[in-house]
Design a protein around this motif. Structure first.
Motif, PDB file in Angstrom:
ATOM      1  N   ILE A 171       1.030  -0.758  -0.316  1.00  0.00           N
ATOM      2  CA  ILE A 171       0.237  -0.492  -0.229  1.00  0.00           C
ATOM      3  C   ILE A 171       1.006   1.281   0.114  1.00  0.00           C
ATOM      4  N   GLU A 172       1.935   1.333   1.201  1.00  0.00           N
ATOM      5  CA  GLU A 172       3.082   2.683   1.250  1.00  0.00           C
ATOM      6  C   GLU A 172       3.365   2.900  -0.444  1.00  0.00           C
TER       7      GLU A 172
ATOM      8  N   GLY B 153      -0.189   2.120  -3.074  1.00  0.00           N
ATOM      9  CA  GLY B 153      -1.024   3.481  -2.989  1.00  0.00           C
ATOM     10  C   GLY B 153      -2.350   2.209  -3.302  1.00  0.00           C
ATOM     11  N   ARG B 154      -1.807   1.560  -4.525  1.00  0.00           N
ATOM     12  CA  ARG B 154      -3.446  -0.101  -4.483  1.00  0.00           C
ATOM     13  C   ARG B 154      -3.216  -1.451  -4.633  1.00  0.00           C
TER      14      ARG B 154
ATOM     15  N   LYS C 283      -9.211  -1.556   1.064  1.00  0.00           N
ATOM     16  CA  LYS C 283      -8.345  -0.616  -0.355  1.00  0.00           C
ATOM     17  C   LYS C 283      -8.945  -0.879  -0.939  1.00  0.00           C
TER      18      LYS C 283
END
Length: 270
Positions: free
Chosen positions: A68-69, A72-73, A118
């Motif tokens: 995620i970091e 972002g997806r 997410k």
């Protein structure tokens, strides 16, 4: 923008094959496993390698946060990691039975829980759970393994309904007999746990029957392609059944009575 895929158990077998297939389709692939040293070939193709132990919650959280970091997806989660703990129910230690569930169900469920928010935020995603024809049939001495796969089938069905309103697909892949190290490890465990004692005669027959079918098993790349298809096709089926004996055995189990299926199954243990 490349779609991002997480694959657990990517250090060998179907997981590794799927990683190469999705990478070739243009996905940004994160291969996860305990044995990170076995994934140098993934790195060589530009894929990311992340340490993951499904029995340790902190590594699961860290692995998902890493993706995620960086990206972002998360578009695809392929829950492939798992193993088969074989042995007579009487003789398999309960601690080992719990570990079988920890890896095949609870670790799988935990990483799924962490990925869902997410995907909900994106209003899209695909979760592919690698079950087995063993989630529909049974084999001698596989009680704990089959219990996890039967559980995964029902768990996935419930999850599919829960996540549909958020644009997230849940797909089950049910492999048959595949050319991976899975079978050898399962039979080694069986021999270790129940190869001596009251179950030894049948254990020897099961191990012998397993050996006779080795040359008939489906190549791992066939399943890699099937899993990649389940992960990437626009409108996936809810289930994909693929591999040696998968369709005939599941069909027989569906339509034949218990006693008849028992007899057919045990007729192969010679």
């Amino acid at each position: 923008m490349k779609k991002v895929a997480i694959i657990t158990g990517a250090s060998s077998g179907m997981g590794k094959s799927t990683a190469f297939k999705l990478n070739a389709k243009g996905y940004k692939v994160y291969g996860m496993a305990r044995r990170t040293d076995k994934m140098d070939d993934l790195k060589a193709k530009g894929m990311e390698v992340v340490s993951l132990d499904l029995t340790k919650d902190d590594t699961i959280v860290e692995a998902v946060n890493t993706v995620i970091e960086k990206e972002g997806r998360i578009d695809v989660l392929i829950n492939n990691a798992g193993y088969g703990s074989y042995g007579a129910v009487e003789e398999v230690p309960i601690e080992e039975a719990k570990r079988q569930f920890e890896v095949n169900i609870f670790g799988l469920a935990r990483i799924t829980q962490l990925v869902i928010p997410k995907m909900r935020e994106q209003k899209s995603g695909r979760i592919v759970n690698i079950s087995s024809m063993g989630g529909k049939i049974y084999t001698p001495f596989g009680a704990w393994y089959h219990a996890t796969k039967f559980a995964l089938e029902g768990w996935s069905d419930c999850l599919r309904i829960e996540l549909k309103p958020f644009g997230i697909d849940v797909v089950i892949v049910e492999p048959g007999g595949i050319q991976t190290e899975w079978g050898d490890i399962a039979m080694e465990n069986l021999n270790k746990v129940s190869g001596n004692g009251p179950y030894a005669p049948l254990v020897n027959k099961v191990i012998s029957a397993s050996g006779k079918n080795k040359d008939k098993l489906t190549e791992v790349s066939v399943l890699g392609e099937e899993i990649a298809k389940a992960a990437s096709t626009k409108k996936p089926k809810t289930r994909y059944l693929k591999g040696f004996l998968a369709k005939p055995l599941v069909t027989m189990r569906k339509w034949l009575g218990d006693s008849t299926f028992d007899k057919i199954l045990m007729s192969q243990m010679k």
